[in-house]
Structure formats: structure tokens, C-alpha cells
Motif scaffolding. Structure first.
Motif, PDB file in Angstrom:
ATOM      1  N   PHE A 383       0.837  -1.195   0.000  1.00 29.08           N
ATOM      2  CA  PHE A 383       0.000   0.000   0.000  1.00 29.08           C
ATOM      3  C   PHE A 383       0.874   1.249   0.000  1.00 29.08           C
ATOM      4  O   PHE A 383       1.992   1.250   0.522  1.00 29.08           O
ATOM      5  CB  PHE A 383      -0.924   0.015   1.225  1.00 29.08           C
ATOM      6  CG  PHE A 383      -1.886  -1.136   1.282  1.00 29.08           C
ATOM      7  CD1 PHE A 383      -2.511  -1.602   0.133  1.00 29.08           C
ATOM      8  CD2 PHE A 383      -2.172  -1.757   2.487  1.00 29.08           C
ATOM      9  CE1 PHE A 383      -3.397  -2.664   0.177  1.00 29.08           C
ATOM     10  CE2 PHE A 383      -3.065  -2.821   2.550  1.00 29.08           C
ATOM     11  CZ  PHE A 383      -3.677  -3.279   1.387  1.00 29.08           C
ATOM     12  N   ASP A 384       0.351   2.334  -0.547  1.00 25.09           N
ATOM     13  CA  ASP A 384       1.123   3.569  -0.650  1.00 25.09           C
ATOM     14  C   ASP A 384       1.401   4.191   0.721  1.00 25.09           C
ATOM     15  O   ASP A 384       2.422   4.851   0.919  1.00 25.09           O
ATOM     16  CB  ASP A 384       0.378   4.567  -1.537  1.00 25.09           C
ATOM     17  CG  ASP A 384       0.175   4.015  -2.940  1.00 25.09           C
ATOM     18  OD1 ASP A 384       1.164   3.918  -3.677  1.00 25.09           O
ATOM     19  OD2 ASP A 384      -0.970   3.675  -3.283  1.00 25.09           O
ATOM     20  N   ARG A 385       0.469   3.998   1.660  1.00 23.00           N
ATOM     21  CA  ARG A 385       0.669   4.527   3.002  1.00 23.00           C
ATOM     22  C   ARG A 385      -0.072   3.643   4.001  1.00 23.00           C
ATOM     23  O   ARG A 385      -1.194   3.204   3.736  1.00 23.00           O
ATOM     24  CB  ARG A 385       0.169   5.970   3.100  1.00 23.00           C
ATOM     25  CG  ARG A 385       0.406   6.640   4.461  1.00 23.00           C
ATOM     26  CD  ARG A 385      -0.097   8.083   4.448  1.00 23.00           C
ATOM     27  NE  ARG A 385       0.032   8.711   5.756  1.00 23.00           N
ATOM     28  CZ  ARG A 385      -0.428   9.934   6.062  1.00 23.00           C
ATOM     29  NH1 ARG A 385      -1.038  10.663   5.113  1.00 23.00           N
ATOM     30  NH2 ARG A 385      -0.272  10.441   7.277  1.00 23.00           N
ATOM     31  N   VAL A 386       0.551   3.372   5.132  1.00 20.46           N
ATOM     32  CA  VAL A 386      -0.063   2.580   6.198  1.00 20.46           C
ATOM     33  C   VAL A 386       0.041   3.363   7.505  1.00 20.46           C
ATOM     34  O   VAL A 386       1.116   3.861   7.852  1.00 20.46           O
ATOM     35  CB  VAL A 386       0.621   1.205   6.359  1.00 20.46           C
ATOM     36  CG1 VAL A 386       0.084   0.485   7.594  1.00 20.46           C
ATOM     37  CG2 VAL A 386       0.421   0.362   5.111  1.00 20.46           C
ATOM     38  N   VAL A 387      -1.082   3.467   8.206  1.00 16.89           N
ATOM     39  CA  VAL A 387      -1.123   4.149   9.497  1.00 16.89           C
ATOM     40  C   VAL A 387      -1.713   3.179  10.523  1.00 16.89           C
ATOM     41  O   VAL A 387      -2.796   2.634  10.314  1.00 16.89           O
ATOM     42  CB  VAL A 387      -1.984   5.422   9.449  1.00 16.89           C
ATOM     43  CG1 VAL A 387      -2.034   6.085  10.818  1.00 16.89           C
ATOM     44  CG2 VAL A 387      -1.442   6.386   8.394  1.00 16.89           C
ATOM     45  N   LEU A 388      -0.989   2.962  11.621  1.00 12.81           N
ATOM     46  CA  LEU A 388      -1.441   2.052  12.673  1.00 12.81           C
ATOM     47  C   LEU A 388      -1.782   2.849  13.926  1.00 12.81           C
ATOM     48  O   LEU A 388      -1.113   3.836  14.246  1.00 12.81           O
ATOM     49  CB  LEU A 388      -0.370   1.016  12.985  1.00 12.81           C
ATOM     50  CG  LEU A 388       0.123   0.176  11.792  1.00 12.81           C
ATOM     51  CD1 LEU A 388       1.216  -0.779  12.225  1.00 12.81           C
ATOM     52  CD2 LEU A 388      -1.045  -0.588  11.160  1.00 12.81           C
ATOM     53  N   VAL A 389      -2.822   2.388  14.638  1.00 11.16           N
ATOM     54  CA  VAL A 389      -3.298   3.115  15.818  1.00 11.16           C
ATOM     55  C   VAL A 389      -3.493   2.140  16.979  1.00 11.16           C
ATOM     56  O   VAL A 389      -4.140   1.103  16.818  1.00 11.16           O
ATOM     57  CB  VAL A 389      -4.639   3.825  15.538  1.00 11.16           C
ATOM     58  CG1 VAL A 389      -5.076   4.640  16.744  1.00 11.16           C
ATOM     59  CG2 VAL A 389      -4.533   4.714  14.300  1.00 11.16           C
ATOM     60  N   GLY A 390      -2.901   2.473  18.146  1.00 17.91           N
ATOM     61  CA  GLY A 390      -3.153   1.685  19.341  1.00 17.91           C
ATOM     62  C   GLY A 390      -1.918   1.058  19.953  1.00 17.91           C
ATOM     63  O   GLY A 390      -0.868   0.927  19.314  1.00 17.91           O
ATOM     64  N   GLU A 391      -2.063   0.659  21.197  1.00 15.44           N
ATOM     65  CA  GLU A 391      -0.942   0.117  21.959  1.00 15.44           C
ATOM     66  C   GLU A 391      -0.506  -1.262  21.465  1.00 15.44           C
ATOM     67  O   GLU A 391       0.675  -1.610  21.540  1.00 15.44           O
ATOM     68  CB  GLU A 391      -1.329   0.040  23.436  1.00 15.44           C
ATOM     69  CG  GLU A 391      -1.603   1.397  24.070  1.00 15.44           C
ATOM     70  CD  GLU A 391      -2.034   1.283  25.516  1.00 15.44           C
ATOM     71  OE1 GLU A 391      -2.146   0.136  26.013  1.00 15.44           O
ATOM     72  OE2 GLU A 391      -2.273   2.327  26.146  1.00 15.44           O
ATOM     73  N   GLU A 392      -1.460  -2.074  21.000  1.00 17.04           N
ATOM     74  CA  GLU A 392      -1.107  -3.422  20.554  1.00 17.04           C
ATOM     75  C   GLU A 392      -0.237  -3.379  19.304  1.00 17.04           C
ATOM     76  O   GLU A 392       0.734  -4.126  19.182  1.00 17.04           O
ATOM     77  CB  GLU A 392      -2.375  -4.246  20.303  1.00 17.04           C
ATOM     78  CG  GLU A 392      -3.224  -4.473  21.537  1.00 17.04           C
ATOM     79  CD  GLU A 392      -2.471  -5.191  22.635  1.00 17.04           C
ATOM     80  OE1 GLU A 392      -1.679  -6.099  22.327  1.00 17.04           O
ATOM     81  OE2 GLU A 392      -2.661  -4.841  23.814  1.00 17.04           O
ATOM     82  N   PHE A 393      -0.580  -2.512  18.367  1.00 11.20           N
ATOM     83  CA  PHE A 393       0.276  -2.371  17.183  1.00 11.20           C
ATOM     84  C   PHE A 393       1.635  -1.789  17.562  1.00 11.20           C
ATOM     85  O   PHE A 393       2.649  -2.111  16.939  1.00 11.20           O
ATOM     86  CB  PHE A 393      -0.408  -1.505  16.124  1.00 11.20           C
ATOM     87  CG  PHE A 393      -1.258  -2.281  15.166  1.00 11.20           C
ATOM     88  CD1 PHE A 393      -0.718  -3.325  14.417  1.00 11.20           C
ATOM     89  CD2 PHE A 393      -2.595  -1.984  14.985  1.00 11.20           C
ATOM     90  CE1 PHE A 393      -1.492  -4.056  13.527  1.00 11.20           C
ATOM     91  CE2 PHE A 393      -3.385  -2.701  14.104  1.00 11.20           C
ATOM     92  CZ  PHE A 393      -2.833  -3.749  13.375  1.00 11.20           C
ATOM     93  N   ALA A 394       1.666  -0.958  18.595  1.00 12.60           N
ATOM     94  CA  ALA A 394       2.947  -0.414  19.057  1.00 12.60           C
ATOM     95  C   ALA A 394       3.852  -1.525  19.560  1.00 12.60           C
ATOM     96  O   ALA A 394       5.062  -1.538  19.306  1.00 12.60           O
ATOM     97  CB  ALA A 394       2.713   0.618  20.152  1.00 12.60           C
ATOM     98  N   ARG A 395       3.272  -2.494  20.268  1.00 12.12           N
ATOM     99  CA  ARG A 395       4.062  -3.609  20.788  1.00 12.12           C
ATOM    100  C   ARG A 395       4.549  -4.533  19.696  1.00 12.12           C
ATOM    101  O   ARG A 395       5.503  -5.293  19.889  1.00 12.12           O
ATOM    102  CB  ARG A 395       3.238  -4.393  21.812  1.00 12.12           C
ATOM    103  CG  ARG A 395       3.245  -3.756  23.202  1.00 12.12           C
ATOM    104  CD  ARG A 395       2.690  -4.710  24.230  1.00 12.12           C
ATOM    105  NE  ARG A 395       1.244  -4.693  24.264  1.00 12.12           N
ATOM    106  CZ  ARG A 395       0.531  -3.859  25.020  1.00 12.12           C
ATOM    107  NH1 ARG A 395       1.138  -2.980  25.802  1.00 12.12           N
ATOM    108  NH2 ARG A 395      -0.788  -3.900  25.009  1.00 12.12           N
TER     109      ARG A 395
END
Length: 440
Positions: A383-395
Motif C-alpha cells: 500500500f502507498d501509506r499505512v497508518v497504525l493506531v493503538g498500543e497493541e500495534f505499538a508492541r
């Protein structure tokens, strides 16, 4: 108070409420308890607001003898609600289709209701009222005029579906699929299968009329023994419908972005263009077709119902803003539905793709592993851009753009608003990604 006496009071009311802020004249108030409230505290207020009776499970001091007589004392208000719903269901005898599954149960319920309403008076679960409170409240809305009911059943722990089937006593069943969700409660995919399979178990034990079965799903086929199966599935490449044991067969035509598909029954071919986003909705539509045909809805009217249906409540919803095209699927998320949404988005032939993904909740010890699997798949999607949100994705320690919560992401988007993108928005409801369309 026994169930017969309680039912007599309910019949005199005809409508049930559990919210003292909404008390239609002559209704029955049932005082339920929650984590931070006790409905018994509001029983007198409910009577004052217009309820005819109030079901309570503790003594309520009241000096007014007339009002005291309208307080119906039971041992457990929740159990009374459930028993009342089952008694009502038994007395009316309405044919009931019970629906559960990891993904797609709400959409399938909506599609099935839309199809069946072409020929029948149908009661169906509103919104997501699919738990131990929502199911009995739905059943208590049954009237003698209803000819069919489509009841959605949700689960997050073993035994949940068994409890709901004991209340609803369905005649027919449908499990949409079994996937990796609520693992914190189920423990494993095997636990999910056993719990969803409680619907089949109940029907098998109580002489159920049949199940609508996705013949392509080996897990579901494996636990369907002893039941009458109305099979649907995708068109086999190497054999005919009869040989594959299919009542309804379908094939994908396109999904750019709306689902378009063809289907076959008894040698007749049909085509449907829908307002649904996602190739994974093909199975949901085929389930609705199978139910419609089984109950005698003409094929042409089935196609019209499916074409007219427009999804809502942030479920695979196409939203056009002044600057972007959004695919909003932010009501719920688990590893199975997340991967299906990403795969569908990957295959869409559209320019400038952005994926905004929020944490998947209730995965327990598997959470970090499952979020890492999603991140690895994202690498392959391109994908051209991916944005992740939240503590689980941070881990999950990915290299993608990341925000702690939806508020910080909204601030960033307001400072530099994307324009001209196709954007997939997918995450658990608690991450609140459904707030994003207002800033995109």
C-alpha cells in the motif's frame, strides 16, 4: 412470582423497557443490574414515567400501596427477562433462524431479513443486540403477525451460544464462519469452534429443522453431522452443483469496490450488483439467497432485495468525502476479518491506497503475535501509506507510521489532510476509528 403470572403482566403491557429514561405508556420495566448501576434504584421512577409494572429483584420501599402493587418481585430480574422471552417465543411458535459466527453474522442477518421480507413479516435483531440481554429483548418484540424471526447470537466465552439457544429455541441455524476472535475468552480456535458449534448441538438435540451451511468451510462441514443441511458455496471448478451437494452456488464477478456476483439454483443463472464492499461478503449473500429460496422467495425478488440493501453502522461502508473515498469497517476487528479486509483492499484496482488500522481487542496472550502477523502481511501488500493506531500495534514493533490513539491521529490529519486517496479504515470499535471520516 412464577413465569405464568409474570407473562400475564407482560401480556397486559405488550412492550418491555430496561431504561427508566425511555418508558412508553403502559410498558413493562425490567430492572437489570450493570457494573455501575442497579436498575432497581430506578423502578419507582419508571412507574412514575408511565410503565404499568416494574420487575425488581429486591425489596423497594414504597408508601403508595397502589404503586407497590405494580412492583413485581422476582429472584433474579435477568433470569426473569430470559424466561419471559422463552415463554413468549413458545406461545407464539414463530419459526426462528439463529445466526452466529466469528465474522459476517450481522451483515448476513441484515441480508437474510431483507430477502425474507419480500414475502414474509419478519422480526430481526436490531443493531448488535445479540447477547444474553439483547436476544430476549428481541424475542419479546415478537407479535402474532410475525411469520419468521432472524435472531443474531454473539459469543465471547464458552457456553454463550448454548445459553442463547436455550432462550431462543431456534428451528434453523447458520454459522457464518469460525475465526480467530475473542481468544482471550475462548483460549484457542478450537474453543471458538466448540462455542459456535453449540448452535448445531442444540438443533441436533432438539430436532431442529435444518442448517444453512457453507459447504466450502471444512470446519463447519465437519461438525454438521446429523443435521439437515441446506448447502451454499462457490461454484466448483471441476464439478457441477449437484455433485458438490450445493443448493445455491455463486461466483465472484468483480469487487471494484462494490461486490458483483453471479449465482445459480436448479440450472437458472442470476446476477447481482450490490452496495457491499468486500469479496468476503459473497458468502454472506449466498447464505441469504439459500434461506430465501428455502422459504419460497422468488429468485428475482431475492436479487432485488440484495441489490437494494445498503450497509450502515460502519460495516464495510463506502463513504465519499470532499477529498477521499473511504472504506469504513470500524465496528469490529479480529485477525480473520482484518486479513480479509486487507486482502480485498489489496486486490482492488484503484490508485493511491492508504490503510488506517486500529488495534484488535480481546486477543489475550495471542495479541502481540496476531498484530505482528498483520504487520508482516502489510509489508507484502505494498500500500502507498499505512497508518497504525493503538498500543497493541505499538508492541508489534513495526516500521509503519503509528499513533497512540485516534485523537493524536486526528490532530495529525487536521494539520496535513490527505487528498485523492482510497482509504481503508479498519479496527475494533473501542479504538474509535469511526471518528475519522469527519477529518478525512
Amino acid at each position: 412470582m412464577d413465569i405464568s403470572a409474570l407473562y400475564t403482566c407482560f401480556a397486559a403491557c405488550g412492550e418491555v423497557t430496561t431504561d427508566s429514561r425511555r418508558c412508553p405508556a403502559g410498558s413493562l420495566f425490567i430492572a437489570l443490574r450493570g457494573a455501575s448501576f442497579d436498575g432497581n434504584d430506578f423502578a419507582l421512577r419508571a412507574l412514575e414515567q408511565g410503565c404499568r409494572y416494574a420487575v425488581v429483584d429486591r425489596d423497594i420501599p414504597c408508601e403508595d400501596a397502589g404503586m407497590q402493587a405494580r412492583l413485581l418481585r422476582v429472584d433474579d430480574s435477568l433470569k426473569a427477562l430470559q424466561m419471559l422471552a422463552r415463554e413468549h417465543r413458545r406461545r407464539l411458535g414463530t419459526r426462528i433462524i439463529g445466526i452466529t459466527g466469528t465474522n459476517g453474522k450481522t451483515t448476513t442477518k441484515e441480508l437474510m431479513a431483507a430477502v425474507l421480507q419480500r414475502r414474509f413479516r419478519v422480526l430481526y435483531t436490531q443493531g448488535n443486540l445479540n447477547n444474553h440481554i439483547g436476544v430476549p429483548l428481541t424475542l419479546l418484540r415478537l407479535t402474532p403477525q410475525h411469520e419468521l424471526a432472524v435472531i443474531e447470537m454473539g459469543a465471547s466465552h464458552p457456553g454463550d451460544i448454548r445459553e442463547l439457544t436455550e432462550i431462543a429455541e431456534p428451528d434453523y441455524g447458520l454459522i457464518t464462519n469460525v475465526g480467530r476472535a475473542h481468544l482471550q475468552g475462548f483460549g484457542s480456535i478450537e474453543g471458538v469452534l466448540r462455542t459456535k458449534g453449540e448452535l448445531y448441538d442444540w438443533l441436533r438435540e432438539h430436532g431442529g429443522q435444518g442448517i444453512f451451511l457453507d459447504r466450502d468451510n471444512a470446519l463447519l462441514t465437519g461438525i454438521a453431522h446429523g443435521l439437515k443441511c441446506i448447502n451454499y458455496g462457490q461454484t466448483p471448478a471441476d464439478r457441477g452443483m449437484a455433485e458438490a451437494g450445493l443448493y445455491v452456488s455463486g461466483h465472484l464477478r468483480s469487487c471494484a469496490p462494490f461486490l458483483s456476483f453471479g449465482w445459480e439454483h436448479e440450472g437458472r443463472l442470476f446476477g447481482v450488483d450490490t452496495h457491499l464492499i468486500g469479496s468476503y461478503n459473497l458468502k454472506n449473500a449466498l447464505a441469504a439467497i439459500a434461506a430465501g429460496l428455502y422459504f419460497g422467495v422468488p429468485a428475482e425478488e431475492i436479487c432485488e432485495a440484495l441489490s437494494a440493501y445498503v450497509p450502515h453502522n460502519n460495516r464495510s461502508q463506502l463513504t465519499l468525502t470532499a477529498d477521499n473515498k473511504l472504506i469504513v469497517d470500524a465496528y469490529n476487528a479480529n485477525p480473520t476479518s482484518m486479513m480479509a479486509a486487507l486482502e480485498n483492499f489489496r486486490l482492488m484496482e484503484v490508485p493511491r491506497k492508504m490503510a488506517i488500522l486500529g488495534d484488535m481487542r480481546e486477543l489475550g496472550e495471542c495479541s502481540e503475535e496476531e498484530h505482528r502477523r498483520v504487520a508482516e502481511y502489510l509489508d507484502a501488500c505494498g500500500f502507498d501509506r499505512v497508518v497504525l493506531v493503538g498500543e497493541e500495534f505499538a508492541r508489534a514493533t513495526t516500521h509503519f507510521e503509528h499513533y497512540h490513539d485516534v485523537e493524536s491521529l486526528k490532530e495529525a490529519l487536521q494539520q496535513e489532510k490527505p487528498k485523492g486517496w482510497h482509504i481503508l479504515i479498519k479496527g475494533s470499535n473501542g479504538i474509535r476509528l469511526w471518528q475519522l471520516p469527519e477529518v478525512l
